[in-house]
Structures are given as C-alpha cells and as structure tokens.
Write an enzyme that holds these catalytic residues in place. Structure first.
Site, short mmCIF file in Angstrom:
data_model
loop_
_atom_site.label_atom_id
_atom_site.label_comp_id
_atom_site.label_asym_id
_atom_site.label_seq_id
_atom_site.Cartn_x
_atom_site.Cartn_y
_atom_site.Cartn_z
N HIS A 53 0.88 -7.07 -2.41
CA HIS A 53 0.70 -8.42 -1.86
C HIS A 53 1.58 -8.66 -0.64
O HIS A 53 1.27 -9.51 0.19
CB HIS A 53 0.99 -9.47 -2.93
CG HIS A 53 -0.12 -9.63 -3.91
ND1 HIS A 53 -0.17 -10.63 -4.84
CD2 HIS A 53 -1.25 -8.90 -4.10
CE1 HIS A 53 -1.27 -10.51 -5.56
NE2 HIS A 53 -1.93 -9.47 -5.14
N TYR A 59 -3.78 3.02 -3.11
CA TYR A 59 -3.06 2.09 -3.99
C TYR A 59 -4.00 1.35 -4.93
O TYR A 59 -3.62 0.35 -5.53
CB TYR A 59 -2.22 1.11 -3.16
CG TYR A 59 -0.74 1.47 -3.18
CD1 TYR A 59 -0.04 1.47 -4.38
CD2 TYR A 59 -0.04 1.80 -2.04
CE1 TYR A 59 1.30 1.81 -4.43
CE2 TYR A 59 1.30 2.15 -2.07
CZ TYR A 59 1.96 2.15 -3.27
OH TYR A 59 3.29 2.49 -3.32
#
Lengths: 629, 138
Positions: free
Chosen positions: A143, A389
C-alpha cells in the site's frame, strides 16, 4: 552508464557459473558473489521507463531538500516528477515485450478455470516457521508502494466476460472490470499501454500519511477537536486506535471507493485487522518519535516535527523490511547477507554503528548513505514487481483469536469477519494485545499452488448489501482469477518468457517446471504448452531455494527492486544524514527494530516474542498459567 | 548446517561455533609461536631438523617474522566475527604459505602439511562460525 567497475567481475562470474546451475545451487561463498552479479546486471538490463511526457509537477516548497513532499515530488531535485503519485509504472522487461494480451489469448486458459483447478485452497498449507505478521506487513508495504487506482466503470468500458460452468459462479459470465490505462500521450502510439500509480512510488510511508496534502491533513487531525494536532502528531482516539473516517470526513480510498466506518489512514483499501494493527502500531510510533523530538527541540513547530517524524518512520520501516521481514522469508545465509548488506554493507551492522561508512561503495557499507543512482531508468515501481507481489496465498481463511495471558480461545473468525468495517469491533471483542498475540502465534499460508484463500476467490464487492441481493447481481470478485487476468492484460510476460527476460533459464517442458508430479499433471491438463503457463502459476509451482518462502523467479525481481527502492531515493542515500533526520531521529533509526516497536506499544505481549530470532517467526504460545511455552 | 528459530538456541549455536574456532586457532597459534621461538632461541636445532646447510644466521629473523605473523592473528583469536576481514586474509595467507612450503619441498613438506591441515580446518570452522553468527540474527 555501464556497470560499476567493481561489479564487472561479479557480473562475469555470475554469467559464467549460471550456465551450469543457478546461484542457489552453489555453496554460500560462490552464491554470494553470484547474487552481486545478478543485481548489477539487472540494474542495466531490467529497468525500463514508460513515462513519455512528465506529469505536471506542482511548485516546489522551500523545504523539499529536507522534507518529503506529500505527493512524492521533488525527491529527485533534477527530475521532480520522478516517483510522484500519478507517475506511470515502469517495467522490468523491454517495452516491446509488454503489449497486453488480446482475446482470445487473454482468456486462454480461462482464468476462472486456473483459479478453480490450480489455485483454490483444498487444505490450508501453512509456513510452519512464520507468523501472520508476514502477510499483514507485506500488504502494509504494498500500500505504500503502489496502487493502480480505479478500474474502468462498466459504463466506460465493457467488463471482461469470463464464461463459467453452470453453478460455478452466481452469474454467467463472470465479469471483471478492465484496468484503466494512463491517458496516451504524444509518442505513445506504437507503445504498449502504461498504467499510473496513484500512490507515491517511493518508500515514504504514504500508506500512513497518504499521497496528497489533503489526505495528510486528515490524518493529522485530532478526532476529539477536529483541529490539526498542534505538535505534528497523527490523530488517534484516546484509546490509541485510529479514528473512523466518518468521524472526520468521508473520502474515497485509494481505489476510489467510499467505505464509511473504516479506520482513517493514508491508504485503507483492502482493510483487515492485520493491516489495521500495522497502521495502529506505526501511527503510535510516529507519535512516540514526536515526543522524543520535542525533548530535543522544544521550540520546533508542529509542521517541522511532523515532517521529521515522517522521515524517521519511513526509514525505520524501510530498515525493518530490509533486515527483518525479507530475511524471515529468505531464511538462509545467502538471503540474510544479501538483505543485511543492502542496509549495512558487507562490513556489517557492528562496523556501521561503530564507525559509520568506510566509503561510498554500497557493497562495502550499504545503500543508506551511499550516492543516489537511478541506473537504467528513472525510479518507478514496475508492473512486473506488482505481479511478483501477488502473494495472496499468505492469507489464511480462518483466524483464531486467543488470549495472550493463557492462550484461552476467544473467537474464531473468517477473513471477511475481520475485514473492512468489522475491524473496530474485533478490537472491542478481542482486545488489541490479544489480536497481536493471535497473529504472532498463527501461521500464514505457503506460496504454493492450491493454497489461495477461498474467501478471496469469492470476495463480496460491497459491504452492507444483503447476501441474496449480492448473489443475484453477481457482486463478487474471484481475486485469483483477477490476478491471472491482470498480468495478461497489463502485458506481464508469462512464466517462461518472464524468466528469459530476467536472464534465467526457462523450462522447456512441464517436467522441468515443477518437481511435484501431481501439480505437473494438473498444469499440463490446463495449459497446451509450458510456454503458456501464467507467471503466478509458474512461481507457485516452482521449487524454492533452500530456506526461502518464495520462488527464485520472484526473488530476482525483489533483489533488483528492494535495493532500487533505497538506492534511488535521495532520503535514503545522499540525504540520509543526521543533518536531515536530526541526531535524535538518526539514533532512533539505528537503535530500533520491529521488536522494539512492538515492545514499546504493546509491552504485555513482549514475553511471547522475547526468544524468537526474527519477530516474523511464529511466537511460542502462552502456557496455561501464563508462562510462555 | 543447523539453524534455529529461537534466539537463545541460535546464540548458543553461534557461541559454540566461535568457541570451536577459537580452540583450533589457539592450538594453531601456540604451535606456530613455539616454532617461531625455537627458531629464535635454537636456530641450529631448527636448521638441522630442516636439513638446511649451515650457517643458520637467517633462521632467527624468520623466527621473529613467524612470531609477528602469529601476533597479527590475535584479534581473530579474540573475536573472529568482529575481525572477519583479517580472518579471511589470514585464511588466504595460510593457503599461500602452504603452497610456498610445498614448492620449497624436502623437510619443508612437514610444515606444508601442518599449514594445509590447519588452513582447511580453520577455514571450515570460520565458515561455520560466520554462518551460525549470521543465522543468529533476525
């Protein structure tokens, strides 16, 4: 610019030995220089710029030299747009190899079939030595680094239609929204679509502080008074938790979705209790740093204190990720030394703390404090890094919450039960310390086939809607199918081609792809040739290097990008000094770890991780009488 | 190599590996120092043992040199982990010396054998010690 002179022998060494076997199959003294060679080579062969016309850059403020801007601009003073929110994702493979796939190949094999037959969790496969902080920390970092933002709405572009078998999905076909590419600019005509990162690309803790000044001001607002915290602290409730967003002002999250009642932070998309715990801890850490700075600089303004604390938090998080989180997933001497030398150099931690840098060479004294370098392309997160990821199998489907004092069972919750607006209720029911204890004593899932959380394969798209209505409208997302489709849509090469582009050998048949005979047959039944195998499937099927928690393929991207996040950032290189960070801040970064952060803010659970070597290893459970077993 | 997930056991493993290296290093340095002292105190004995033609005037300085080289390795003996660069240099030096003794031939082959045995032993123990130390960190 060529490879550094001192890295050339390592590149040649790696090139020569890699013909026989990859780095992890060699003994440690040989593997280590090979890793140095791989990174040096990739810095000049695997970084590509997609930006044509730099984004509009707001005017500078007087303090850009010593403070991070809210939107990430002016990190590179010569190229102010580099890495700022809204800049395009870069690539790790040449641009001509990154054209998005078009139908029918885009749907071959059917992403839902891949999800059902290769990814769906049959039985939870844990990583026995890690704890669930691994997954919450990973999401916390992602994030910070990236978000593709809002997809096209159905009225803007028709969603992809994925045919499904009868009874397999609430509606047929399953629909997946299209990614929204960056607007084409002059010179983009013959190039593949590029995508914008709506977060700052830098490792600047924008997940905590937001990627815009407006968001940052909200974070800094005291929920009690509605005013900006005068001393530069993050606004927390009296009980030390993040305020709810509706208590101040409801704003869209990073994906442009409005979720009232979520906890307020820089990025609160995909919110769940593990992620909330990370944000809560580091918001408290920010405020502790402010308290420390106030002792040294009692006359400093709230703005100055905030900006210095932000710098320190970002550096501390980068350090934790480099020397604690990543080595937990790469629990081998090669993995450890690769990551520790990124931070301290081969001379090591003791030398660095006692004497500082010996010279400017990152290999000798680490990246922090070495000269800034962008290598082959301006700094940007990359689509290939995003693809690597995709680690959703780390998430368990079910969470057992227990008491840290005696391991007494309190509640068992599903992933959905502890997500989004349910988080504050979990703290009320379980207690913050017990949440931390429960996450620390539970295992994450392994990054292997057949271990994708089933709840993420049928994820409710909107909160608050009755399930019957949601079922009728098909308002669910199969995140596994989305993961597969996104890589194809955004032109991330499939597994074999991806490996070739990274300078690795590619399997020539299914037998070379994986040593697991069952998986091999399952993959063979779905994919016509090994060249068609998706990147995610290949990396989950691949045999890992010893001690690792993920595949060598994704490791190659990590070893490039982990050092790049540091090496490209002025605040980790030329301006990583006590002058910029303050001496107190500098010392804070040197002396603290995730262990000390947890100990400071949750001392009650500290005995449980006192004897774990790495805080991300699973903690021993409490005994019946409160003793740690 | 065995690694543990617990801090205490990892530290113990690292300390044990360091102790093994220290012991072997101490034995090596004592033998080395005795050789150097003998060369200084009894050069004729050393010269005859190595079947060197008299006079033995050059043996004393060589003995002094041996003592000096031994002294340089004391930091490694004290803490090989902190002195890992000197430890690596010393490892390479031992291999080099062994080669020189081998080239010299004749009775020097015994010294070459001594150097080779300890070069291999100390290199292996240093590798184990470094690995255990590294794997006792987060």
């Amino acid at each position: 610019m060529p490879v550094e002179w001192y890295e050339k022998p390592f590149v040649a060494f790696e090139k020569a030995l890699n013909r026989f076997r990859p780095w992890h199959a060699w003994p440690f003294p040989i593997a280590l220089p090979m890793l140095v060679g791989i990174r040096a080579r990739m810095r000049w062969s695997n970084l590509f710029n997609t930006e044509r016309q730099p984004a509009t850059v707001p005017s500078s403020t007087p303090n850009v030299r010593s403070e991070r801007t809210a939107d990430g601009s002016y990190n590179d003073l010569n190229v102010p747009w580099m890495g700022m929110a809204g800049a395009r994702f870069g690539r790790n493979v040449p641009l001509e190899r990154t054209f998005g796939e078009a139908p029918p190949r885009l749907f071959e094999p059917n992403p839902r079939d891949v999800s059902n037959r290769l990814l769906a969790r049959k039985e939870f496969v844990p990583v026995p030595f890690l704890n669930v902080f691994i997954s919450s920390w990973l999401q916390f970092m992602v994030h910070d680094w990236l978000s593709h933002g809002e997809n096209y709405r159905p009225e803007e572009a028709p969603p992809y239609e994925i045919p499904v078998q009868s009874g397999d999905w609430p509606v047929n076909p399953m629909t997946i929204l299209r990614s929204r590419p960056a607007p084409a600019e002059a010179g983009d005509e013959d190039r593949p679509a590029a995508y914008k990162n709506i977060e700052t690309h830098w490792w600047d803790s924008s997940q905590i502080y937001g990627s815009s000044l407006a968001r940052q001001m909200m974070i800094r607002t005291d929920p009690q008074t509605g005013e900006l915290c005068p001393d530069g602290k993050i606004g927390l409730k009296p009980n030390g938790h993040l305020p709810l967003e509706k208590e101040i002002q409801e704003v869209p999250d990073a994906e442009g979705v409005r979720f009232p009642n979520l906890e307020l932070t820089g990025v609160n998309g995909n919110w769940w209790v593990g992620l909330s715990a990370m944000h809560t801890l580091f918001a408290r850490e920010h405020n502790s740093i402010i308290d420390r700075l106030k002792l040294e600089y009692p006359q400093a303004s709230g703005e100055w204190l905030f900006q210095k604390a932000r710098l320190i938090v970002a550096a501390l998080i980068a350090k934790i990720h480099t020397v604690e989180w990543t080595p937990a997933l790469m629990n081998s001497p090669e993995g450890k030394i690769a990551m520790r030398s990124n931070w301290w150099g081969l001379l090591g931690e003791h030398y660095a703390r006692a004497y500082g840098r010996l010279n400017e060479l990152e290999l000798v004294s680490g990246i922090p404090g070495s000269p800034t370098e962008q290598h082959a392309a301006p700094y940007a997160m990359t689509e290939e890094f995003t693809a690597c990821y995709r680690m959703h199998p780390l998430m368990p489907d079910e969470y057992s919450f227990r008491s840290y004092s005696d391991d007494r069972h309190i509640a068992t919750k599903s992933l959905i039960d502890i997500a989004r607006r349910n988080v504050p209720g979990i703290y009320d029911e379980v207690g913050f310390d017990n949440v931390l204890y429960s996450l620390g004593t539970s295992n994450p899932g392994a990054l292997v086939l057949h271990n994708y959380p089933n709840q993420l394969r049928m994820l409710p798209e909107k909160s608050g809607m009755p399930n019957e209505e949601r079922l009728a409208q098909g308002l669910f997302t199969d995140l596994a199918a989305v993961d597969i489709l996104r890589d194809r849509e955004r032109g991330v090469p499939r597994y074999c081609e991806f490996r070739r582009q990274l300078g690795m050998s590619a399997p020539t048949n299914f037998e070379e792809l994986t040593s697991n005979a069952t998986w091999r047959d399952e993959i063979k039944a779905l994919y016509p040739t090994v060249e068609d195998v998706d990147l995610l499937v290949g990396t989950l099927a691949e045999t890992w290097p010893t001690g690792f928690g993920f595949s060598d393929t994704v490791f190659r991207v990590f070893i490039l990008m982990a050092s790049r996040r540091l090496k490209s950032d002025r605040f980790f290189t030329t301006d990583f000094t006590p002058d910029v960070y303050t001496q107190a801040g500098w010392d804070w970064i040197q002396q603290n770890t995730f262990r000390s952060v947890l100990t400071r803010h949750c001392p009650a659970v500290a005995p449980h991780f006192a004897d774990v070597r790495n805080i991300f290893f699973v903690w021993p459970k409490a005994g019946p009488a409160g003793a740690v077993q | 190599m065995t690694y543990f997930y617990e801090l205490g056991r990892s530290r113990t493993l690292a300390q044990n590996a360091a102790a093994q290296l220290r012991t072997a290093m101490a034995v090596y340095l004592v033998i080395y120092a005795i050789g150097g002292l003998l060369a200084i105190i009894l050069p004729s004995l050393v010269g005859e043992a190595l079947a060197l033609p008299p006079p033995y005037g050059g043996i004393r300085p060589v003995g002094g040199l041996i003592l000096l080289v031994a002294a340089f390795q004391i930091p490694v003996l004290q803490n090989a982990v902190r002195s890992r660069v000197p430890a690596l240099i010393a490892t390479c030096g031992r291999v080099l010396m062994a080669l020189l003794w081998l080239i010299a031939g004749r009775h020097f082959l015994w010294i070459a054998l001594f150097e080779i045995v300890f070069a291999i032993l100390l290199a292996w123990l240093l590798y184990k010690c470094m690995g255990a130390e590294l794997m006792s960190r987060p």
